[in-house]
Write a protein that holds these residues in place. Structure first.
Motif, PDB file in Angstrom:
ATOM      1  N   GLY A   1      39.583 -30.776   7.271  1.00 58.42           N
ATOM      2  CA  GLY A   1      38.726 -29.789   6.628  1.00 58.42           C
ATOM      3  C   GLY A   1      38.388 -30.101   5.185  1.00 58.42           C
ATOM      4  O   GLY A   1      37.598 -29.367   4.571  1.00 58.42           O
ATOM      5  N   LEU A   2      38.943 -31.147   4.614  1.00 60.46           N
ATOM      6  CA  LEU A   2      38.693 -31.477   3.208  1.00 60.46           C
ATOM      7  C   LEU A   2      37.345 -32.187   3.072  1.00 60.46           C
ATOM      8  O   LEU A   2      37.015 -33.081   3.850  1.00 60.46           O
ATOM      9  N   LYS A   3      36.569 -31.805   2.048  1.00 59.96           N
ATOM     10  CA  LYS A   3      35.286 -32.455   1.776  1.00 59.96           C
ATOM     11  C   LYS A   3      35.466 -33.434   0.612  1.00 59.96           C
ATOM     12  O   LYS A   3      35.905 -33.034  -0.474  1.00 59.96           O
ATOM     13  N   VAL A   4      35.093 -34.675   0.835  1.00 62.99           N
ATOM     14  CA  VAL A   4      35.276 -35.732  -0.157  1.00 62.99           C
ATOM     15  C   VAL A   4      33.924 -36.365  -0.456  1.00 62.99           C
ATOM     16  O   VAL A   4      33.183 -36.711   0.474  1.00 62.99           O
ATOM     17  N   LEU A   5      33.623 -36.516  -1.787  1.00 61.32           N
ATOM     18  CA  LEU A   5      32.413 -37.226  -2.200  1.00 61.32           C
ATOM     19  C   LEU A   5      32.833 -38.590  -2.744  1.00 61.32           C
ATOM     20  O   LEU A   5      33.592 -38.672  -3.712  1.00 61.32           O
ATOM     21  N   VAL A   6      32.339 -39.662  -2.107  1.00 56.93           N
ATOM     22  CA  VAL A   6      32.659 -41.037  -2.497  1.00 56.93           C
ATOM     23  C   VAL A   6      31.437 -41.639  -3.179  1.00 56.93           C
ATOM     24  O   VAL A   6      30.323 -41.603  -2.625  1.00 56.93           O
ATOM     25  N   VAL A   7      31.656 -42.207  -4.410  1.00 54.61           N
ATOM     26  CA  VAL A   7      30.563 -42.832  -5.159  1.00 54.61           C
ATOM     27  C   VAL A   7      30.958 -44.271  -5.466  1.00 54.61           C
ATOM     28  O   VAL A   7      31.939 -44.515  -6.188  1.00 54.61           O
ATOM     29  N   ASP A   8      30.197 -45.228  -4.918  1.00 55.25           N
ATOM     30  CA  ASP A   8      30.471 -46.648  -5.175  1.00 55.25           C
ATOM     31  C   ASP A   8      29.218 -47.435  -4.834  1.00 55.25           C
ATOM     32  O   ASP A   8      28.579 -47.172  -3.806  1.00 55.25           O
ATOM     33  N   ASP A   9      28.853 -48.391  -5.703  1.00 57.39           N
ATOM     34  CA  ASP A   9      27.636 -49.155  -5.446  1.00 57.39           C
ATOM     35  C   ASP A   9      27.851 -50.296  -4.471  1.00 57.39           C
ATOM     36  O   ASP A   9      26.895 -50.977  -4.099  1.00 57.39           O
ATOM     37  N   GLU A  10      29.098 -50.542  -4.038  1.00 58.10           N
ATOM     38  CA  GLU A  10      29.382 -51.570  -3.041  1.00 58.10           C
ATOM     39  C   GLU A  10      29.430 -50.920  -1.669  1.00 58.10           C
ATOM     40  O   GLU A  10      30.266 -50.037  -1.408  1.00 58.10           O
ATOM     41  N   ALA A  11      28.537 -51.354  -0.774  1.00 54.50           N
ATOM     42  CA  ALA A  11      28.435 -50.729   0.549  1.00 54.50           C
ATOM     43  C   ALA A  11      29.728 -50.864   1.342  1.00 54.50           C
ATOM     44  O   ALA A  11      30.153 -49.918   2.020  1.00 54.50           O
ATOM     45  N   ASP A  12      30.369 -52.042   1.296  1.00 54.54           N
ATOM     46  CA  ASP A  12      31.597 -52.242   2.065  1.00 54.54           C
ATOM     47  C   ASP A  12      32.686 -51.278   1.617  1.00 54.54           C
ATOM     48  O   ASP A  12      33.424 -50.724   2.442  1.00 54.54           O
ATOM     49  N   THR A  13      32.785 -51.079   0.298  1.00 58.50           N
ATOM     50  CA  THR A  13      33.804 -50.157  -0.207  1.00 58.50           C
ATOM     51  C   THR A  13      33.493 -48.730   0.212  1.00 58.50           C
ATOM     52  O   THR A  13      34.393 -47.966   0.603  1.00 58.50           O
ATOM     53  N   ARG A  14      32.199 -48.328   0.145  1.00 51.25           N
ATOM     54  CA  ARG A  14      31.812 -46.974   0.567  1.00 51.25           C
ATOM     55  C   ARG A  14      32.168 -46.749   2.032  1.00 51.25           C
ATOM     56  O   ARG A  14      32.745 -45.717   2.392  1.00 51.25           O
ATOM     57  N   ASN A  15      31.818 -47.717   2.857  1.00 49.14           N
ATOM     58  CA  ASN A  15      32.077 -47.575   4.293  1.00 49.14           C
ATOM     59  C   ASN A  15      33.572 -47.493   4.575  1.00 49.14           C
ATOM     60  O   ASN A  15      34.021 -46.701   5.416  1.00 49.14           O
ATOM     61  N   PHE A  16      34.355 -48.332   3.864  1.00 42.40           N
ATOM     62  CA  PHE A  16      35.802 -48.328   4.082  1.00 42.40           C
ATOM     63  C   PHE A  16      36.407 -46.984   3.683  1.00 42.40           C
ATOM     64  O   PHE A  16      37.199 -46.394   4.426  1.00 42.40           O
ATOM     65  N   LEU A  17      36.026 -46.461   2.510  1.00 45.12           N
ATOM     66  CA  LEU A  17      36.595 -45.203   2.048  1.00 45.12           C
ATOM     67  C   LEU A  17      36.178 -44.042   2.948  1.00 45.12           C
ATOM     68  O   LEU A  17      36.988 -43.150   3.252  1.00 45.12           O
ATOM     69  N   SER A  18      34.910 -44.036   3.375  1.00 39.53           N
ATOM     70  CA  SER A  18      34.449 -42.975   4.283  1.00 39.53           C
ATOM     71  C   SER A  18      35.246 -43.004   5.579  1.00 39.53           C
ATOM     72  O   SER A  18      35.719 -41.959   6.070  1.00 39.53           O
ATOM     73  N   PHE A  19      35.392 -44.188   6.155  1.00 41.52           N
ATOM     74  CA  PHE A  19      36.129 -44.334   7.406  1.00 41.52           C
ATOM     75  C   PHE A  19      37.575 -43.873   7.233  1.00 41.52           C
ATOM     76  O   PHE A  19      38.130 -43.179   8.083  1.00 41.52           O
ATOM     77  N   MET A  20      38.212 -44.265   6.105  1.00 40.59           N
ATOM     78  CA  MET A  20      39.613 -43.929   5.869  1.00 40.59           C
ATOM     79  C   MET A  20      39.807 -42.422   5.776  1.00 40.59           C
ATOM     80  O   MET A  20      40.702 -41.848   6.407  1.00 40.59           O
ATOM     81  N   PHE A  21      38.964 -41.726   4.984  1.00 42.62           N
ATOM     82  CA  PHE A  21      39.123 -40.278   4.839  1.00 42.62           C
ATOM     83  C   PHE A  21      38.866 -39.552   6.160  1.00 42.62           C
ATOM     84  O   PHE A  21      39.531 -38.553   6.473  1.00 42.62           O
ATOM     85  N   GLU A  22      37.900 -40.052   6.921  1.00 43.56           N
ATOM     86  CA  GLU A  22      37.626 -39.422   8.213  1.00 43.56           C
ATOM     87  C   GLU A  22      38.784 -39.619   9.177  1.00 43.56           C
ATOM     88  O   GLU A  22      39.075 -38.744  10.003  1.00 43.56           O
ATOM     89  N   GLU A  23      39.469 -40.763   9.079  1.00 43.88           N
ATOM     90  CA  GLU A  23      40.641 -40.992   9.914  1.00 43.88           C
ATOM     91  C   GLU A  23      41.744 -39.988   9.587  1.00 43.88           C
ATOM     92  O   GLU A  23      42.559 -39.644  10.443  1.00 43.88           O
ATOM     93  N   TYR A  24      41.802 -39.526   8.332  1.00 47.91           N
ATOM     94  CA  TYR A  24      42.802 -38.544   7.926  1.00 47.91           C
ATOM     95  C   TYR A  24      42.296 -37.107   8.092  1.00 47.91           C
ATOM     96  O   TYR A  24      42.932 -36.168   7.627  1.00 47.91           O
ATOM     97  N   GLY A  25      41.118 -36.941   8.734  1.00 48.43           N
ATOM     98  CA  GLY A  25      40.624 -35.610   9.061  1.00 48.43           C
ATOM     99  C   GLY A  25      39.657 -35.023   8.069  1.00 48.43           C
ATOM    100  O   GLY A  25      39.214 -33.872   8.234  1.00 48.43           O
ATOM    101  N   ALA A  26      39.290 -35.722   7.017  1.00 53.02           N
ATOM    102  CA  ALA A  26      38.397 -35.180   5.998  1.00 53.02           C
ATOM    103  C   ALA A  26      36.943 -35.433   6.370  1.00 53.02           C
ATOM    104  O   ALA A  26      36.628 -36.267   7.224  1.00 53.02           O
ATOM    105  N   PHE A  27      36.028 -34.677   5.685  1.00 52.52           N
ATOM    106  CA  PHE A  27      34.598 -34.923   5.811  1.00 52.52           C
ATOM    107  C   PHE A  27      34.164 -35.718   4.586  1.00 52.52           C
ATOM    108  O   PHE A  27      34.260 -35.226   3.455  1.00 52.52           O
ATOM    109  N   ALA A  28      33.692 -36.945   4.781  1.00 56.03           N
ATOM    110  CA  ALA A  28      33.354 -37.829   3.662  1.00 56.03           C
ATOM    111  C   ALA A  28      31.855 -37.993   3.540  1.00 56.03           C
ATOM    112  O   ALA A  28      31.153 -38.222   4.534  1.00 56.03           O
TER     113      ALA A  28
END
Length: 725
Positions: free
Chosen positions: A596-623
């Motif tokens: 249920g947690l909402k997370v805003l990820v800001v990064d100009d590197e696409a690979d890093t953005r994708n990795f962080l989004s995937f990681m938070f979603e794996e822990y149940g958050a909305f990224a």
């Protein structure tokens, strides 16, 4: 003893019997009696000899006594020689007057009374002897005075021309003499030099030391030699060496002091030039050595960074271009992860060294149970030991107390020592890890010496025997025999030892083993990787924990032992290990702790953005992931995230710009949103700048997922615990 020379006595008479009679009377005097039978002969005798007295007969044929006396008195050499006239005729007043007028000292009538004659002659003989003695003394005195005058002239010439200053003082310190060179060095005139002391010419910065040393010299009476800077009025500073000695009389009584001042400015300048040359040579050699070390380090760094990249890029391309079965895919992912971890460790080592150099390595200290630290480090290195079939033997004291330190850094110490031992131990070798208590005692605990005297300060045979008992023969581990009376253990340390059967350390390299960038073999053909930073970091971390570390090795091929000693906390033993606590925490963590947690990820590197989004979603958050500051500000009010995760170094506008713009907004528009900064800039000043800009936490890349999730949970005060690997 040298015989006294005989005195000449001249006997003048024309009759031989009279001469013989005179000789008979005067013979007992023991002097040299000279006979003359005429006035002419008497004068000839006076040409060659000097006489104490002349006995002169008055009536002689030819030249009588008066005529002879006249000629004697006319001669300068014999003008004052005493003359006693002898006559057989009656003496008239006229004859007596004439004789005395000619310089006679007496006038005797024949026949002569022997006693009277002897006494009168004796008087003149003694007078002659004394006169001669006075003449000799006068001559000697003249010679001595001449020598003294010459010596004085010579001394004056030497003193005037002397290249060093000369001075003389009395026992009260009053100056009695100075030479021109002394006056020139002190910048004084001749009269002033007798009124002022040389101490007044010493440079102000050296004057206090000069006065103290000269006062001590006066009190002790030893030889004096010191160097000071002198600065006379309106003159340059010069270096002067002052020497002095006590001046004693023949009876050993102190008369004063004599000393010299020597201008040694040129010598000092030459010494400074020589020292500067030596310093420059040393600096040049150190710079050359540093350049060589830098070049070697950069070459090794390039190799160590490129090696894991090769494997990572290679497996990544294989995974993208080929369909692999599950086993091959797992192998590829393991290789990528292993090399990424290796590269991350290299970067962490470099960053740690940078922090050490800048003095910015900080500890998060608490009471730490070393047993849990050791077990965690051992578990971490087992995968490194298993491929080489290296046995990890442990001898761990489970009752060991706690130390005050940073658990992460303590684990880093043990991990570095273990990985170092495994690296240099050949296949099939053995690495032994020991954890024990190290004690230190005072001699008084054993009844040897006074209280408070330690082992190293005693010279007794008992203490030497005790030291040999306390130290085992192999030098690896102390063996303690505790005395029954010992009630006062002075020191307690936790001792960690890592002992390997590897290649060992040469005697030449052993003193340098803890230096940065030092490797026993830095050539391209070396058989072991690494940057040569691990042991340097270990030493610094141990010292930050108020501990000590040292290495021992019997040489190449004999293995090595690294010993760490850390001060123990008193009365703090046992307790549940952090590893057990970690297991409990791990078992209680839900699979989706951030549901249920909402997370805003800001990064100009696409690979890093994708990795962080995937990681938070794996822990149940909305990224929600965006690539720029403007996108983040635009979506902030719509998405209403609970937390912001932002990179710092981005093109265009960076993370500092984003957080400052956010903090300027009203709270309902997201101005108070919690924020975590992610960055590859890991200096202490970077962390402080991020916090001061408005971020709640600063995490360095590469990001450990568990650490990031734990940071999020901590900032948002979520009721969960996430294990940090």
């Amino acid at each position: 003893m040298q015989m006294e020379p005989k005195v000449n006595i001249l006997l003048v008479d024309d009759k031989l019997e009279n001469l013989l009679a005179l000789e008979a009377i005067l013979e007992k005097l023991g002097e040299n009696l000279v006979r003359a039978t005429s006035g002419e002969e008497a004068l000839r005798c006076l040409l060659h000899q000097d006489f104490a007295v002349i006995l002169l007969d008055v009536q002689m044929p030819g030249m009588d006594g008066f005529e002879t006396a006249t000629l004697i008195r006319n001669r300068g050499r014999s003008r004052h020689t005493p003359i006693i006239f002898l006559t057989a005729f009656s003496t008239s007043d006229q004859m007596l007057f004439k004789g005395y007028a000619l310089g006679a000292v007496d006038y005797l009538l024949k026949p002569l009374d022997p006693n009277i004659l002897t006494s009168k002659v004796t008087v003149f003989v003694e007078l002659f002897k004394k006169t001669e003695a006075v003449k000799q003394q006068t001559a000697q005195l003249v010679a001595v005075n001449t020598e003294l005058r010459q010596s004085e002239e010579r001394f004056r010439s030497l003193s005037t021309c002397s290249p060093v200053g000369i001075f003389e003082t009395d026992t009260e310190g009053n100056c009695k003499y100075t030479n021109p060179r002394y006056q020139a060095i002190c910048g004084l005139k001749a009269a002033e030099s007798l009124e002022k002391k040389w101490l007044e010419s010493v440079h102000p910065e050296d004057k206090e030391r000069a006065i103290a040393s000269w006062s001590a010299y006066i009190c002790e009476g030893r030889e004096y030699s010191e160097e000071f800077r002198f600065q006379a009025a309106h003159s340059n500073i010069r270096w002067v060496q002052v020497r002095s000695s006590p001046m004693l009389s023949s009876q050993g009584e102190l008369l004063g002091y004599v000393g010299t001042l020597e201008d040694i400015t040129e010598r000092k300048q030459a010494e400074e030039v020589r020292a500067q040359v030596i310093r420059e040579q040393t600096a040049r050699q150190e710079a050359e050595a540093a350049n060589r070390m830098k070049d070697e380090f950069l070459a090794v760094l390039s190799h160590e960074l490129r090696t894991p990249l090769t494997s990572m890029l290679g497996w990544s391309k294989i995974l993208r271009t080929k369909k692999l079965d599950e086993k091959a895919t797992s192998r590829a992912l393991e290789a990528i992860e292993r090399n990424a971890i290796s590269q991350m460790q290299l970067i962490e080592d470099i960053l740690d060294v940078s922090r050490i150099i800048r003095g910015q390595l900080r500890l998060n200290v608490s009471a730490v149970n070393l047993l849990s630290v050791m077990e965690a480090a051992l578990e971490a290195v087992r995968p490194l030991a298993e491929p080489k079939d290296i046995k990890l033997n442990t001898v761990l004291d489970t009752s060991i107390g706690s130390v005050y330190g940073d658990p992460a850094r303590l684990q880093q110490i043990v991990w570095n020592l273990l990985t170092n031992a495994i690296k240099f131990t050949p296949k099939g070798g053995r690495v032994e890890v020991r954890l024990s208590t190290y004690f230190g005692f005072s001699i008084s605990d054993f009844g040897l010496g006074s209280d408070g005297e330690n082992l190293d300060s005693s010279n007794t045979d008992e203490s030497n025997n005790l030291k040999s008992v306390l130290e085992s023969s192999d030098g690896l581990e102390p063996t303690f025999i505790l005395p029954k009376k010992s009630q006062n253990i002075k020191y307690q340390y936790a001792q960690i030892q890592v002992i390997d059967t590897g290649i060992g350390i040469s005697a030449e390299f052993l003193p340098k083993v803890f230096e940065r960038f030092r490797q026993a073999d830095s050539t391209t053909t070396r058989s072991h990787n690494g940057l040569g930073l691990g042991l340097a970091i270990v030493r610094h971390l141990v010292e930050l924990h108020k501990g000590t570390i040292f290495a021992q090795s019997l040489g190449s091929g004999e293995g090595a032992t690294f010993t760490v000693r850390l001060p123990l906390l008193q009365d703090n033993r046992g307790g549940r290990t952090s590893r057990e606590a970690t297991r409990e925490t791990s078992s209680s963590v839900p699979s989706t702790p951030l549901a249920g947690l909402k997370v805003l990820v800001v990064d100009d590197e696409a690979d890093t953005r994708n990795f962080l989004s995937f990681m938070f979603e794996e822990y149940g958050a909305f990224a929600t992931a965006v690539a720029s500051v403007d996108e983040a500000l635009a979506i902030l009010e719509q998405a209403k995230p609970h937390i912001l995760i932002s990179d710092i170094g981005m093109s265009g506008q960076d993370g500092y710009t984003l957080i400052r713009k956010l903090r300027s907004l009203e709270p309902e528009k997201g101005g108070r949103i919690p924020a975590i900064a992610l960055t590859a800039y890991t200096r202490e000043e970077d962390r402080l700048e991020a916090l001061s800009a408005g971020f709640q936490q600063h995490l360095s890349k590469p990001i450990d997922p568990n650490k990031l999730i734990a940071a999020v949970a901590n900032i948002l005060e979520l009721p969960i615990e996430v294990p940090v690997s």
